[in-house]
Motif scaffolding. Structure first.
Motif, PDB file in Angstrom:
ATOM      1  N   ARG A  20      15.237  98.750 -12.161  1.00 28.36           N
ATOM      2  CA  ARG A  20      14.606  97.799 -11.248  1.00 28.36           C
ATOM      3  C   ARG A  20      13.084  97.893 -11.371  1.00 28.36           C
ATOM      4  NH1 ARG A  20      17.024  96.848  -5.573  1.00 28.36           N
ATOM      5  NH2 ARG A  20      16.651  94.653  -5.766  1.00 28.36           N
ATOM      6  N   ASP A  21      12.585  99.017 -11.939  1.00 29.68           N
ATOM      7  CA  ASP A  21      11.148  99.288 -12.009  1.00 29.68           C
ATOM      8  C   ASP A  21      10.743  99.618 -13.443  1.00 29.68           C
ATOM      9  OD1 ASP A  21       8.532 100.116 -11.675  1.00 29.68           O
ATOM     10  OD2 ASP A  21       8.962 101.398  -9.953  1.00 29.68           O
ATOM     11  N   GLN A  60      14.435  95.422 -17.481  1.00 32.90           N
ATOM     12  CA  GLN A  60      14.297  95.262 -16.033  1.00 32.90           C
ATOM     13  C   GLN A  60      15.251  94.187 -15.567  1.00 32.90           C
ATOM     14  OE1 GLN A  60      10.658  95.855 -14.020  1.00 32.90           O
ATOM     15  NE2 GLN A  60      10.810  93.880 -12.975  1.00 32.90           N
ATOM     16  N   GLN A  62      16.516  92.811 -11.767  1.00 35.46           N
ATOM     17  CA  GLN A  62      16.247  92.947 -10.341  1.00 35.46           C
ATOM     18  C   GLN A  62      17.478  93.308  -9.519  1.00 35.46           C
ATOM     19  OE1 GLN A  62      13.307  93.313  -9.000  1.00 35.46           O
ATOM     20  NE2 GLN A  62      12.479  93.036 -11.049  1.00 35.46           N
ATOM     21  N   ASP A  63      18.673  92.980 -10.017  1.00 33.89           N
ATOM     22  CA  ASP A  63      19.879  93.295  -9.248  1.00 33.89           C
ATOM     23  C   ASP A  63      20.372  94.726  -9.498  1.00 33.89           C
ATOM     24  OD1 ASP A  63      20.783  92.924 -11.849  1.00 33.89           O
ATOM     25  OD2 ASP A  63      22.577  91.822 -11.250  1.00 33.89           O
TER      26      ASP A  63
END
Length: 188
Positions: A20-21, A60, A62-63
Motif C-alpha cells: 500500500r506504501d 503499489q 491501494q486495496d
C-alpha cells in the motif's frame, strides 16, 4: 524429488511484493539489498543488485491490506552471501542503518539472519555452511537434522568477534547441537 517429466527452470528470476506504501517499501528494499533502482513510477518499481535486469519488483495496490501473520502463503525469501564474513558484514551495515534482525540461527545447512520489511514480509540472509551439496544433503538426512530441523540460535556479534580473533569460518559455521527443536520462534 519432483516429477522428472517436467523440465525444471534453471534459476529463480525475481520476487514481486504488493504494498500500500510503495515509497516506504522501495526505500527499505533498496537500502536492505544495496540495490540499484532500475525503474520506478507512482505504482511500480524494479530493483537489481546483480547481473539480472531486476530481482525485486514492488507494486503499489491501494486495496492491499495489512500482513496477517497467520495467513497461509509465502513464509520468507532468502538471499545468499558467499562467506560468513560477508553475511556478518552485511548484518553490521544494516544494524548501523537501524535495520535489526528478529532471529539469528544456525540451521545446520546454513547460518541465517532473519529480518522483516515494513509490510511484515520475512527476509532471510544466509551463508551455506557446507562446501558441497553432497555434504549439505548428508547433514539434512542425518539424525541431528531429523531431531532439530530448525537449528540453534546464534549471536552475530559474537560470531564476528570470534572470526576477527582468527577462528576459521568452517569452525564457526558448524552447528552447536542442542537437542530437539520443532518450531520457528513466533514472529519470524
Amino acid at each position: 524429488m519432483g516429477d522428472a517429466s517436467i523440465l525444471r527452470p534453471n534459476s529463480l528470476a525475481h520476487i514481486v511484493f504488493r504494498t500500500r506504501d510503495l515509497p516506504r517499501m522501495l526505500d527499505f528494499w533498496a537500502t536492505f539489498l544495496g540495490a540499484e533502482r532500475v525503474f520506478e513510477n507512482e505504482f511500480i518499481a524494479f530493483l537489481r543488485y546483480d547481473q539480472e535486469h531486476h530481482r525485486v519488483a514492488i507494486i503499489q495496490e491501494q486495496d492491499t491490506g495489512s500482513c496477517v501473520p497467520t495467513a497461509a502463503g509465502l513464509h520468507h525469501v532468502a538471499f545468499s552471501y558467499p562467506s560468513l564474513r560477508a553475511l556478518l558484514r552485511a548484518h553490521q551495515e544494516r544494524k548501523r542503518l537501524q535495520i535489526v534482525p528478529g532471529w539469528c540461527v544456525n540451521h545446520g545447512p546454513t547460518t541465517s539472519i532473519y529480518y522483516k520489511d515494513p509490510d511484515g514480509n520475512a527476509i532471510e540472509t544466509q551463508v551455506d555452511n557446507f562446501d558441497t551439496i553432497e555434504e549439505a544433503n548428508a547433514f539434512m538426512t542425518s539424525d541431528e537434522f531429523r531431531q532439530n530441523p530448525i537449528g540453534t540460535d546464534i549471536n552475530p556479534e559474537e560470531l564476528l568477534r570470534q572470526l576477527c580473533s582468527g577462528i576459521c569460518e568452517s569452525a564457526l559455521k558448524r552447528r552447536v547441537e542442542i537437542g530437539g527443536r520443532e518450531s520457528v520462534p513466533a514472529g519470524v
